[in-house]
Design an enzyme around this catalytic site. Structure first.
Site, PDB file in Angstrom:
ATOM      1  N   ASP A 224       0.859  -1.169   0.000  1.00 19.11           N
ATOM      2  CA  ASP A 224       0.000   0.000   0.000  1.00 19.11           C
ATOM      3  C   ASP A 224       0.908   1.236   0.000  1.00 19.11           C
ATOM      4  O   ASP A 224       2.072   1.158   0.395  1.00 19.11           O
ATOM      5  CB  ASP A 224      -0.882  -0.061   1.255  1.00 19.11           C
ATOM      6  CG  ASP A 224      -1.605   1.234   1.503  1.00 19.11           C
ATOM      7  OD1 ASP A 224      -2.304   1.700   0.583  1.00 19.11           O
ATOM      8  OD2 ASP A 224      -1.447   1.805   2.603  1.00 19.11           O
TER       9      ASP A 224
ATOM     10  N   ASP B 112      -0.106   5.093   0.813  1.00 20.99           N
ATOM     11  CA  ASP B 112      -0.309   6.114   1.850  1.00 20.99           C
ATOM     12  C   ASP B 112      -0.479   5.465   3.221  1.00 20.99           C
ATOM     13  O   ASP B 112      -1.363   4.629   3.428  1.00 20.99           O
ATOM     14  CB  ASP B 112      -1.541   6.968   1.514  1.00 20.99           C
ATOM     15  CG  ASP B 112      -1.424   7.648   0.149  1.00 20.99           C
ATOM     16  OD1 ASP B 112      -0.329   7.634  -0.449  1.00 20.99           O
ATOM     17  OD2 ASP B 112      -2.443   8.172  -0.335  1.00 20.99           O
TER      18      ASP B 112
HETATM   19 MG   LIG Z   1      -2.975   3.141   3.327  1.00 16.45          MG
END
Ligand SMILES: [Mg+2]
Ligand SMILES: [Zn+2]
Length: 192
Positions: free
Chosen positions: A8, A10
């Site tokens: 992932d 952010d």
């Molecule tokens: Mg995230």
């Protein structure tokens, strides 16, 4: 076929600043480059998968998302690390930009981004890993038959305090550095 680590973006690689809409707000976690370089050296593919519904909401456009990823790659390259592919979902069912307002298959925890990456890069999902700061990332990892790691950065610490029925991580790690160590150990000990 290679195994991969799907990261992932952010809250996992970079600070989750809400909707990242300006390059000045791009802030790497200090361990991110070293962690990715260690994964690169192990032979695992390293692939970023990220929901960017800010596109559908009209906060920024796809060109900005791509520019952000170019900037990230420069930073990784400067530290001898490499991302093998970036895959993002620009959609949202309630988006304000009609072209992106859709109930797509690529918004995580949907598996569309991973299926696209697997086809492009010839990846073996059963031997792969998903790392993220949301239960949705963990859920996605489980759904594709990979091992799933929740990190406590970003929303992860709050997520850990709010377990979701039927969604269990293979491990919970303090951050991406600890997650990478776990991945390297697991890949070596249990190659599947
Ligand atoms: Mg995230
Ligand atoms: Zn999508």
């Amino acid at each position: 076929m290679r195994a991969a680590v799907f990261l992932d973006r952010d809250g996992t690689i970079i600070e989750d600043v809400g909707y990242l809409d300006a390059l000045e707000r791009l802030a790497f976690f200090p361990w991110a480059v070293d962690a990715v370089r260690a994964l690169n050296r192990s032979g695992l593919a390293v692939v970023v998968i990220t929901n960017q519904s800010g596109v559908a909401r009209g906060y920024f456009d796809e060109a900005f998302v791509q520019e952000t990823h170019r900037r990230m790659s420069e930073r990784f390259a400067a530290g001898g690390a490499r991302i093998d592919g970036y895959y993002y979902c620009p959609h949202h069912p309630d988006g304000s930009v009609p072209a992106y307002r859709s109930r797509c298959a690529c918004r995580k925890p949907g598996r569309g981004l991973i299926d696209r990456a697997a086809a492009d890069l010839d990846l073996d999902l059963a031997r792969s890993f998903v790392v993220g700061d949301k239960w949705g990332d963990v859920q996605l990892g489980r759904a594709i038959g990979a091992r799933a790691i929740l990190v406590r950065t970003g929303s992860g610490a709050a997520e850990e305090r709010r377990p979701v029925d039927g969604v269990a991580a293979d491990t919970i790690a303090d951050n991406l550095a600890a997650a990478a160590s776990w991945v390297l150990q697991s890949a070596a000990a249990n190659p599947r």
